[in-house]
Design an enzyme around this catalytic site. Structure first.
Site, mmCIF file in Angstrom:
data_model
loop_
_atom_site.group_PDB
_atom_site.id
_atom_site.type_symbol
_atom_site.label_atom_id
_atom_site.label_comp_id
_atom_site.label_asym_id
_atom_site.label_seq_id
_atom_site.Cartn_x
_atom_site.Cartn_y
_atom_site.Cartn_z
ATOM 1 N N ASP A 136 -0.095 5.024 1.224
ATOM 2 C CA ASP A 136 -0.254 5.992 2.320
ATOM 3 C C ASP A 136 -0.137 5.316 3.685
ATOM 4 O O ASP A 136 -0.822 4.331 3.965
ATOM 5 C CB ASP A 136 -1.596 6.725 2.184
ATOM 6 C CG ASP A 136 -1.613 7.598 0.951
ATOM 7 O OD1 ASP A 136 -0.736 8.477 0.848
ATOM 8 O OD2 ASP A 136 -2.467 7.379 0.070
ATOM 9 N N ASP A 188 0.870 -1.165 0.000
ATOM 10 C CA ASP A 188 0.000 0.000 0.000
ATOM 11 C C ASP A 188 0.920 1.232 0.000
ATOM 12 O O ASP A 188 2.132 1.098 0.232
ATOM 13 C CB ASP A 188 -0.855 -0.070 1.277
ATOM 14 C CG ASP A 188 -1.505 1.244 1.617
ATOM 15 O OD1 ASP A 188 -2.214 1.784 0.754
ATOM 16 O OD2 ASP A 188 -1.306 1.732 2.757
HETATM 17 MG MG LIG Z 1 -2.613 3.111 3.795
#
Ligand SMILES: [Mg+2]
Length: 240
Positions: A41, A39
């Site tokens: 962020d 992922d």
């Molecule tokens: Mg995230």
């Protein structure tokens, strides 16, 4: 008649033998090579400030202008160094690294250029960088992650992320999910989708208090049975 049949059979066999076998355009998987997904962020980037500064498309606090966010990581996002080191470790070991974010993809190629400059190998939209927004189930109205579709399609073996939805996506795709601990300042700014919501009052969708959250961390396991990556992000002094 039998000799004609034999001739036809012989010609058929010869023609089949001369035909070039069809080769798949997909490269063959390398034996023993891992395909690892991340992922973005709060996993690879501490991007809280980027989100806090981003303009909104409406009065809805969740309706952030992601086209703007995707253009401003170079100004407001910081690489989470322990994860950058992990990515370097995997990449230099010959393994493949992919990035899957739930951000909408407007100006997504800019995110690729920023990650390339920080991580030191090409990160290209549609090649090893993908945008995979949530989708609303038409019957329940619940919004679900779509990351599992890419995790399966790419044939990933491990997926690292900070959010509950990252762990759900890994489980639905049938791969190992590893939880990256979300920076406390990000939990402060947006606490949803992270161990339910440790900042919320007790309710069925947020049953884990701050105390229980610490218990998960110290045990190295999360509510979906996922492993917790045990290295926390400490930003260099003077940057906040
Ligand atoms: Mg995230």
């Amino acid at each position: 008649m039998r000799s004609i049949n034999l001739l036809v059979l012989t010609v058929t066999v010869l023609l089949t033998a001369c035909t070039t076998p069809k080769v798949s355009s997909d490269p063959k998987p390398v034996l023993g090579q891992l395909k690892v997904g991340f992922d973005i962020d709060d996993t690879v980037l501490f991007s809280r400030d980027n989100f806090l500064k981003a303009p909104h498309m409406s009065d809805d606090p969740d309706h952030v202008d992601f086209g703007w966010v995707n253009m401003h990581d170079s100004l407001y996002s910081v690489v989470i160094q322990p994860i950058a080191d992990l990515i370097g470790f995997l990449h230099s070991g010959g393994h493949e690294v992919y990035f899957i974010t739930a951000r909408p993809g407007t100006n997504g190629e800019t995110v690729g250029r920023f990650l390339t400059s920080k991580l030191g190998f090409p990160i290209v939209l549609g090649d090893n960088l993908f945008f995979s927004t949530k989708k609303k189930d038409p019957f329940s109205g619940q919004r679900f992650t779509t990351k599992h579709e890419l995790i399966s399609k790419l044939g990933l073996h491990i997926f690292y992320g900070d959010s509950d939805t990252d762990m759900i996506a890994a489980s639905v795709a049938g791969v190992r999910g590893v939880r990256v601990v979300r920076d406390a300042r990000s939990v402060e700014a947006y606490s949803k989708n992270y161990f339910g919501n440790t900042r919320s009052e007790f309710e069925p969708k947020a049953p884990f208090s701050e105390e229980l959250y610490q218990k998960f961390l110290s045990s190295g396991v999360g509510p979906y049975g996922e492993t917790i990556y045990p290295i926390y992000f400490v930003e260099p002094a003077g940057t906040d």
